[in-house]
Scaffold this motif. Structure first.
Motif, PDB file in Angstrom:
ATOM      1  N   HIS A 126       0.829  -1.202   0.000  1.00 37.31           N
ATOM      2  CA  HIS A 126       0.000   0.000   0.000  1.00 37.31           C
ATOM      3  C   HIS A 126       0.866   1.254   0.000  1.00 37.31           C
ATOM      4  CE1 HIS A 126      -3.735   2.204   0.830  1.00 37.31           C
ATOM      5  NE2 HIS A 126      -3.134   2.833   1.829  1.00 37.31           N
ATOM      6  N   GLN A 127       1.917   1.252   0.795  1.00 37.49           N
ATOM      7  CA  GLN A 127       2.814   2.403   0.813  1.00 37.49           C
ATOM      8  C   GLN A 127       3.548   2.557  -0.511  1.00 37.49           C
ATOM      9  OE1 GLN A 127       3.247   4.880   3.120  1.00 37.49           O
ATOM     10  NE2 GLN A 127       1.394   3.988   3.989  1.00 37.49           N
ATOM     11  N   ILE A 128       3.950   1.469  -1.113  1.00 35.26           N
ATOM     12  CA  ILE A 128       4.599   1.556  -2.426  1.00 35.26           C
ATOM     13  C   ILE A 128       3.623   2.100  -3.461  1.00 35.26           C
ATOM     14  CG2 ILE A 128       5.589   0.188  -4.313  1.00 35.26           C
ATOM     15  CD1 ILE A 128       6.837  -1.607  -2.128  1.00 35.26           C
ATOM     16  N   ASP A 129       2.366   1.669  -3.384  1.00 34.48           N
ATOM     17  CA  ASP A 129       1.354   2.223  -4.294  1.00 34.48           C
ATOM     18  C   ASP A 129       1.232   3.731  -4.115  1.00 34.48           C
ATOM     19  OD1 ASP A 129       0.781  -0.353  -5.189  1.00 34.48           O
ATOM     20  OD2 ASP A 129      -0.845  -0.630  -3.751  1.00 34.48           O
ATOM     21  N   PHE A 130       1.312   4.193  -2.866  1.00 35.89           N
ATOM     22  CA  PHE A 130       1.270   5.629  -2.595  1.00 35.89           C
ATOM     23  C   PHE A 130       2.487   6.328  -3.193  1.00 35.89           C
ATOM     24  CE2 PHE A 130       2.910   8.926   0.313  1.00 35.89           C
ATOM     25  CZ  PHE A 130       1.997   9.916   0.051  1.00 35.89           C
ATOM     26  N   PHE A 131       3.662   5.773  -2.966  1.00 36.61           N
ATOM     27  CA  PHE A 131       4.882   6.427  -3.442  1.00 36.61           C
ATOM     28  C   PHE A 131       5.013   6.394  -4.956  1.00 36.61           C
ATOM     29  CE2 PHE A 131       6.509   5.471   0.977  1.00 36.61           C
ATOM     30  CZ  PHE A 131       6.629   6.791   1.352  1.00 36.61           C
ATOM     31  N   THR A 132       4.297   5.491  -5.602  1.00 33.71           N
ATOM     32  CA  THR A 132       4.323   5.452  -7.071  1.00 33.71           C
ATOM     33  C   THR A 132       3.080   6.074  -7.690  1.00 33.71           C
ATOM     34  OG1 THR A 132       3.395   3.201  -7.042  1.00 33.71           O
ATOM     35  CG2 THR A 132       5.798   3.394  -7.152  1.00 33.71           C
ATOM     36  N   ASP A 186      -7.336  -1.525  -4.850  1.00 38.44           N
ATOM     37  CA  ASP A 186      -7.606  -2.919  -5.208  1.00 38.44           C
ATOM     38  C   ASP A 186      -6.754  -3.916  -4.447  1.00 38.44           C
ATOM     39  OD1 ASP A 186      -9.445  -1.866  -6.910  1.00 38.44           O
ATOM     40  OD2 ASP A 186      -8.302  -2.244  -8.745  1.00 38.44           O
ATOM     41  N   ARG A 187      -5.532  -3.538  -4.100  1.00 36.72           N
ATOM     42  CA  ARG A 187      -4.688  -4.446  -3.321  1.00 36.72           C
ATOM     43  C   ARG A 187      -5.394  -4.831  -2.014  1.00 36.72           C
ATOM     44  NH1 ARG A 187       0.866  -5.052  -3.453  1.00 36.72           N
ATOM     45  NH2 ARG A 187       1.025  -3.186  -4.747  1.00 36.72           N
ATOM     46  N   ILE A 188      -6.036  -3.840  -1.401  1.00 40.72           N
ATOM     47  CA  ILE A 188      -6.703  -4.075  -0.130  1.00 40.72           C
ATOM     48  C   ILE A 188      -8.062  -4.729  -0.350  1.00 40.72           C
ATOM     49  CG2 ILE A 188      -7.386  -3.041   2.057  1.00 40.72           C
ATOM     50  CD1 ILE A 188      -4.364  -2.808   1.322  1.00 40.72           C
ATOM     51  N   ALA A 189      -8.773  -4.306  -1.387  1.00 41.06           N
ATOM     52  CA  ALA A 189     -10.092  -4.880  -1.666  1.00 41.06           C
ATOM     53  C   ALA A 189     -10.005  -6.385  -1.869  1.00 41.06           C
ATOM     54  CB  ALA A 189     -10.699  -4.205  -2.898  1.00 41.06           C
ATOM     55  N   ARG A 190      -8.946  -6.841  -2.508  1.00 42.83           N
ATOM     56  CA  ARG A 190      -8.782  -8.275  -2.742  1.00 42.83           C
ATOM     57  C   ARG A 190      -8.653  -9.064  -1.440  1.00 42.83           C
ATOM     58  NH1 ARG A 190      -3.946  -7.856  -7.237  1.00 42.83           N
ATOM     59  NH2 ARG A 190      -5.154  -6.880  -8.918  1.00 42.83           N
ATOM     60  N   ALA A 191      -8.043  -8.417  -0.457  1.00 43.02           N
ATOM     61  CA  ALA A 191      -7.774  -9.113   0.805  1.00 43.02           C
ATOM     62  C   ALA A 191      -8.922  -9.018   1.795  1.00 43.02           C
ATOM     63  CB  ALA A 191      -6.503  -8.551   1.439  1.00 43.02           C
ATOM     64  N   HIS A 247      -7.938   0.619   2.938  1.00 45.54           N
ATOM     65  CA  HIS A 247      -9.004   0.577   1.932  1.00 45.54           C
ATOM     66  C   HIS A 247      -9.638   1.959   1.778  1.00 45.54           C
ATOM     67  CE1 HIS A 247     -12.973  -1.227   0.336  1.00 45.54           C
ATOM     68  NE2 HIS A 247     -12.073  -1.260  -0.621  1.00 45.54           N
ATOM     69  N   ALA A 248      -9.831   2.649   2.907  1.00 40.07           N
ATOM     70  CA  ALA A 248     -10.410   3.992   2.859  1.00 40.07           C
ATOM     71  C   ALA A 248      -9.560   4.930   2.018  1.00 40.07           C
ATOM     72  CB  ALA A 248     -10.560   4.540   4.279  1.00 40.07           C
ATOM     73  N   PHE A 249      -8.249   4.880   2.198  1.00 46.37           N
ATOM     74  CA  PHE A 249      -7.388   5.775   1.435  1.00 46.37           C
ATOM     75  C   PHE A 249      -7.422   5.435  -0.054  1.00 46.37           C
ATOM     76  CE2 PHE A 249      -3.028   7.205   0.071  1.00 46.37           C
ATOM     77  CZ  PHE A 249      -3.328   8.550   0.119  1.00 46.37           C
TER      78      PHE A 249
END
Length: 442
Positions: free
Chosen positions: A129-135, A143-148, A166-168
Motif C-alpha cells: 500500500h505504501q509503495i502504491d502511494f509512493f508510485t 484494489d490491493r486491499i479490496a482483494r484481501a 481501503h479507505a485511502f
C-alpha cells in the motif's frame, strides 16, 4: 523451525518471546505510532533467525524514503534471505531486494502476488500500500486491499489498519462516501490509527469540506497525535483546511508548533514543511526566516537522487530560502538519476525534473517558463508519486505562475476550472475574483 503468528501465518525462526515483540512492532506500524524499529530489534535480539522480523526491519528503513535507510535495509535483507523458510517469506525477501535497488514497480508486483496467496499478510499489505502511494498508483491503493478484505473481519488484530488502507484507496479513486465510512470505522475501532484518521482527512480535503475537516482533526488530536511518527502529516492536513479558508495566522501557528516546531530532519516531515511554506509563498505571505531550517535540513541529502517527489520539495525549500545554487545542484543530480536503470529515472524524467525546473523558474521570476514546464506534466503528475492533495501544489503553482506571467486568459481558464471542482472553496473563489479583474502580481 516455524510457528504461527496471530493471523494464522507460518513464520520461520520465531520464539514465543520474539513473536510477541514482532506483533508489537507490527501493531505500532499499523497505527504509525511509538517505535516499531525498537520493538522489532527486540524481536531479532530474542531470535536472530526470525525471518519476518528481519523483513519488517528492512521495510521500516525503506518506506520512509530516507537515503540513510538503504544500507540498513540491505543488512536486514541479507539476514532475511538467509533465514526465510516459506514461500511468503521469500516473497518479502524478493520485494525488499527490488525496492533497495529502486525497482518500485517490481517490488509492488511481488507483494501483490504474496497477498493474493496470503491475504492475511498484514505487513505485505501495508508495505504494498505504501509503495502504491509512493508510485501514485491509485487503483492499486484500492484494489490491493479490496482483494484481501474477504479474509479479514473485526475480530482479527489490525483490522482497523485494513479498513484505513481501503479507505485511502477509495478516496484516491474518488469513492468518497465509502472512503469516509471505512476511515471513520477504522478510527472507531482504534482511535490511535493515524492512517485511518488520515484517510478521512483526505476525503474532506478533496470534497473541500474544510469546516468538517477542522472539526474532524480537532475532535481528538490526543488519539492520532501523541507518540505518532505520522502526526506531522496529519497536522499538515489541518493546516490545509485553514489555508483554503484564508486563515493564515492559524497556518503559521501550526507550522511553528506541530508541523515544524521541532525542526525535524525526517524526510516526510520536511516534505510537509516545504509544501506548506510553498503554498504560503504562492499566496504572497511573508514567512520570515522559516525557510532556513527546512533548507538546512534538506541540504545533506537533497542530491541523493533516489526519489523525484522528494527532489521537488527540496527545491521548494532552497528556492524559498534564496539558495539558488542548492536548487540547481538538485536539478543537476536529477540528470544523473535519469541515466540510471531504476524506476526513479522514470519518475524524474516524466514529472520530477520539469517540476523542479518550474519551481526554480518561478523563484527566478520567470513565470512564463514555469507555466510552460508545468502544463504538460500536470495530468501525469501521479507518475512521480504522492496523493491528489499533495500534488495539488503543482496546480496551485501553475495558476499563480499564469497570473504573474500576464497570461490572463490561461489564468482565468485555470481559475474557472478550479472553481468548478471546488465550488465552496474560498481560495478557488479568490482565484476567480482575480481573473475577473486581471492584474499582474509583482
Amino acid at each position: 523451525m516455524s510457528t504461527i503468528d496471530r493471523r494464522g501465518l507460518a513464520v520461520t525462526g520465531a520464539t514465543a518471546e520474539s513473536l510477541d515483540h514482532f506483533e508489537q512492532a507490527l501493531a505500532e506500524l499499523q497505527c504509525y505510532r511509538a517505535d516499531p524499529v525498537a520493538s522489532v530489534d527486540r524481536a531479532i535480539a530474542a531470535a536472530s533467525g526470525f525471518a519476518m522480523a528481519h523483513a519488517l526491519r528492512a521495510w521500516l528503513h525503506l518506506l520512509g524514503t530516507e537515503p540513510a535507510g538503504i544500507p540498513v535495509a540491505r543488512e536486514s535483507h541479507r539476514a532475511a534471505a538467509a533465514t526465510a523458510g516459506t514461500l511468503r517469506e521469500r516473497g518479502h525477501v524478493e520485494a525488499i531486494g527490488h525496492l533497495i535497488e529502486g525497482r518500485w514497480h517490481q517490488a509492488s508486483r511481488v507483494l501483490e502476488d504474496v497477498t493474493v496467496e496470503a491475504p492475511r499478510d498484514a505487513l505485505a499489505l501495508l508495505a504494498g500500500h505504501q509503495i502504491d502511494f509512493f508510485t501514485g498508483h491509485s487503483r492499486m491503493l484500492r484494489d490491493r486491499i479490496a482483494r484481501a478484505l474477504p479474509a479479514w473481519d473485526s475480530t482479527m488484530p489490525g483490522y482497523h489498519s485494513i479498513l484505513g488502507m481501503h479507505a485511502f484507496g477509495l478516496e484516491e479513486t474518488g469513492d468518497y462516501a465509502r472512503a469516509e465510512a471505512a476511515g471513520r470505522r477504522g478510527v472507531e475501532l482504534e482511535p490511535r490509527d493515524g492512517w485511518s484518521q488520515h484517510a478521512v482527512a483526505h476525503v474532506l480535503e478533496m470534497q473541500n469540506r474544510t469546516s468538517d475537516g477542522i472539526a474532524w482533526m480537532t475532535a481528538n488530536p490526543d488519539g492520532w497525535a501523541g507518540d505518532s511518527f505520522f502526526k506531522v502529516h496529519n497536522w499538515w492536513h489541518l493546516a490545509l483546511y485553514h489555508f483554503d479558508q484564508g486563515d493564515i495566522d492559524a497556518v503559521l501557528h501550526l507550522f511553528d508548533t506541530e508541523i515544524y516546531g521541532a525542526k525535524s530532519g525526517v524526510v516526510l516531515d520536511m516534505v510537509d514543511a516545504a509544501a506548506l511554506l510553498w503554498r504560503l509563498h504562492l499566496r504572497g505571505v511573508d514567512v520570515g526566516d522559516r525557510w532556513k531550517a527546512v533548507a538546512d535540513n534538506w541540504a545533506p541529502i537533497a542530491t541523493a537522487g533516489t526519489y523525484a517527489f522528494n527532489d521537488l520539495h527540496a527545491v521548494m525549500a532552497f528556492v524559498g530560502a534564496g539558495r539558488r545554487d542548492a536548487a540547481v545542484a538538485v536539478i543537476a543530480a536529477q540528470k544523473q538519476a535519469m541515466a540510471r536503470d531504476d524506476d526513479n529515472a522514470m519518475f524524474t524524467r516524466d514529472v520530477g525534473h520539469d517540476a523542479c525546473r518550474a519551481v526554480l523558474a518561478f523563484g527566478d521570476g520567470d513565470h512564463a517558463t514555469a507555466v510552460n514546464l508545468l502544463r504538460p506534466i500536470r495530468s501525469i503528475a501521479h507518475r512521480f508519486g504522492g496523493s491528489h492533495a499533495q500534488r495539488d501544489v503543482l496546480d496551485l503553482t501553475l495558476i499563480e505562475a499564469a497570473f504573474r506571467s500576464g497570461n490572463t486568459a490561461l489564468a482565468a481558464a485555470l481559475a474557472a476550472e478550479r472553481l468548478d471542482t471546488r465550488p465552496e472553496s474560498p481560495l478557488a473563489r479568490l482565484f476567480a475574483n482575480r481573473a475577473e479583474t486581471p492584474r499582474l502580481v509583482a
